[in-house]
Design an enzyme around this catalytic site. Structure first.
Site, PDB file in Angstrom:
ATOM      1  N   THR A  82      30.174   1.396  46.622  1.00 30.89           N
ATOM      2  CA  THR A  82      30.290   2.159  45.370  1.00 30.89           C
ATOM      3  C   THR A  82      29.208   3.236  45.276  1.00 30.89           C
ATOM      4  O   THR A  82      29.479   4.373  44.876  1.00 30.89           O
ATOM      5  CB  THR A  82      30.142   1.252  44.133  1.00 30.89           C
ATOM      6  OG1 THR A  82      31.037   0.153  44.238  1.00 30.89           O
ATOM      7  CG2 THR A  82      30.460   2.014  42.855  1.00 30.89           C
ATOM      8  N   HIS A 197      37.104  -6.267  42.131  1.00 33.10           N
ATOM      9  CA  HIS A 197      36.089  -6.324  43.190  1.00 33.10           C
ATOM     10  C   HIS A 197      36.294  -7.607  43.985  1.00 33.10           C
ATOM     11  O   HIS A 197      36.634  -8.645  43.423  1.00 33.10           O
ATOM     12  CB  HIS A 197      34.698  -6.307  42.547  1.00 33.10           C
ATOM     13  CG  HIS A 197      33.578  -6.067  43.527  1.00 33.10           C
ATOM     14  ND1 HIS A 197      33.194  -7.005  44.460  1.00 33.10           N
ATOM     15  CD2 HIS A 197      32.787  -5.005  43.716  1.00 33.10           C
ATOM     16  CE1 HIS A 197      32.207  -6.506  45.181  1.00 33.10           C
ATOM     17  NE2 HIS A 197      31.932  -5.297  44.752  1.00 33.10           N
TER      18      HIS A 197
END
Ligand code: GP9
Ligand code: MN
Length: 419
Positions: A82, A197
């Site tokens: 990320t 996630h």
């Protein structure tokens, strides 16, 4: 390392390519709401699992007249996941080939989008219901010029509204709308989602579709959490409308990186109905969705050009009508017809209009077939010249320049014109 003037000359050349933007200023003075959508890959868009659509809301956006959907948009992240995607978006620089630049060079000087937007009257922030020091964000966000970071202490997080990594996306978007409503405008706000996630945990009550059935629980559970993300984003659009924020904003939705690694290739090939996942297929699986939604625009369409996260900064600045006459950036405006012909992945693989280069092989992008050239002429090292060679060399040069800028902290030595 390279000398700065050489890099600047290369950059001046590149900057010109973005001058031809067809959409310069169409979102002038609008708020920018940027959704960093965790782990979503493009193969789920307009696709089904067990007969059910995976992303009905995002599918509808691909057909929406106020939306551009980029179907050949690639993430370019490495180990920083990320944080690498954030680095690419804010700087239009490449992340590092090892480690996370957010950790290793969080104190460098940059000339990032939040800083430039700040100079142009924007209030800039990140909203993310996680610990502030995760990925060294608290430090890096200062270096990038963000005004504020709304971390987990800005949210009401309970056992009941959490799963896996923390606050679920639906309450996250609801509570974020309250924060946005209080904000001075125009603002640039990046919202980083969390529920989709690894390992893709989701409670039964939040599941609208059933998991897939394969030898990979990761892939199986991916689909219901992707659907949960889709519903969360749909809910967020509604919230923004009710809050009166929708009309004055543009909404960007971008996948940060892949959620399904090569460890799950067998299950993935089963899902996609292929015999195997070739290196070519694996590169194609690195596509992540990019939506640019401009309320009231009316001329949105599906865009097929090869694009990547490196292009976000020049694209957004141009949409907002901010002239960036002098900058160091590797990307190009997505609405310019003078774009470079390739998107480089951090490992040196690349995608061009004609080719995909990966694992030392040059593939025809259209057919996925390796290109084997018949040739009489052999170069010194006895290798036949390859169709991918010239772009491969340019990719290596760019990645090297980007590394030089970061390792040398070279932005210290450049004076950018302020507005
Ligand atoms: C953590 C979240 C996830 O705050 O952004 O990070 P990732 O593991 O995807 O890099
Ligand atoms: Mn991520």
């Amino acid at each position: 390392g390279t000398e700065l003037p050489e890099i600047q000359a290369y950059m001046d050349e590149n900057l010109k390519r973005s001058e031809a933007s067809e959409l310069f200023g169409v979102a002038k003075n609008k708020n920018v709401i940027f959704i960093n959508a965790e782990s979503i890959q493009s193969f789920v868009i307009n696709n089904k699992v067990n007969g059910a659509p995976i992303t009905p809301f995002l599918n509808s956006l691909t057909k929406d007249e106020d939306t551009f959907y980029f179907e050949n948009f690639y993430h370019q992240t490495e180990q920083g996941k990320t944080s690498d995607s954030e680095f690419l978006v804010e700087n239009s620089l490449y992340p590092l080939s090892r480690g996370a630049v957010f950790f290793t060079h969080g104190q460098n000087e940059y000339h990032a989008m939040p800083e430039i937007l700040g100079e142009n009257g924007y209030y800039t922030s990140v909203l993310h219901a996680n610990n502030k020091s995760f990925w060294n964000r608290d430090q890096m966000y200062q270096s990038l010029g963000f005004d504020h970071y709304y971390g987990e202490e800005s949210y009401e997080i309970t056992e009941a509204n959490s799963i896996g990594w923390g606050l679920k996306d639906k309450p996250f978007f609801e509570q974020s709308t309250d924060i946005l409503q209080e904000m001075e405008q125009p603002f640039y706000s990046k919202l980083i989602t969390l529920t989709n996630h690894f390992p893709f945990d989701l409670e039964e009550e939040d599941r609208s579709i059933e998991p897939y059935d394969s030898n990979s629980n990761t892939l199986n559970n991916y689909f219901p959490t992707v659907r949960y993300m889709d519903e969360s984003i749909e809910l967020f659009f509604e919230e923004l409308k009710q809050a009166g924020l929708y009309e004055d904003s543009i909404i960007v939705i971008m996948g940060d990186h892949n959620g399904i690694s090569a460890n799950h290739n067998r299950a993935m090939s089963q899902y996609l109905g292929k015999d195997e996942i070739t290196p070519y297929d694996y590169v194609q699986l690195q596509r992540v969705p990019l939506f640019i939604h401009i309320p009231g625009y009316g001329n949105g369409e599906v865009k097929s050009e090869v694009a990547g996260q490196i292009d976000m900064k020049p694209t957004l600045l141009n949409l907002l009508g901010i002239k960036n006459k002098q900058d160091i950036q590797f990307g190009n405006d997505l609405f310019s017809d003078q774009r470079k012909d390739f998107i480089a992945l951090r490992n040196g693989s690349f995608i061009s209009n004609e080719y995909i280069y990966t694992s030392d092989t040059c593939y025809n992008r259209e057919t996925g077939e390796p290109i084997i050239e018949e040739t009489d002429e052999q170069s010194e090292n006895n290798q036949p010249p390859n169709a991918c060679d010239s772009i491969r060399e340019q990719v290596e040069k760019e990645l090297g320049y980007s590394d030089d800028l970061i390792y040398g902290d070279l932005f210290r030595f450049i004076n950018f014109d302020k507005k």
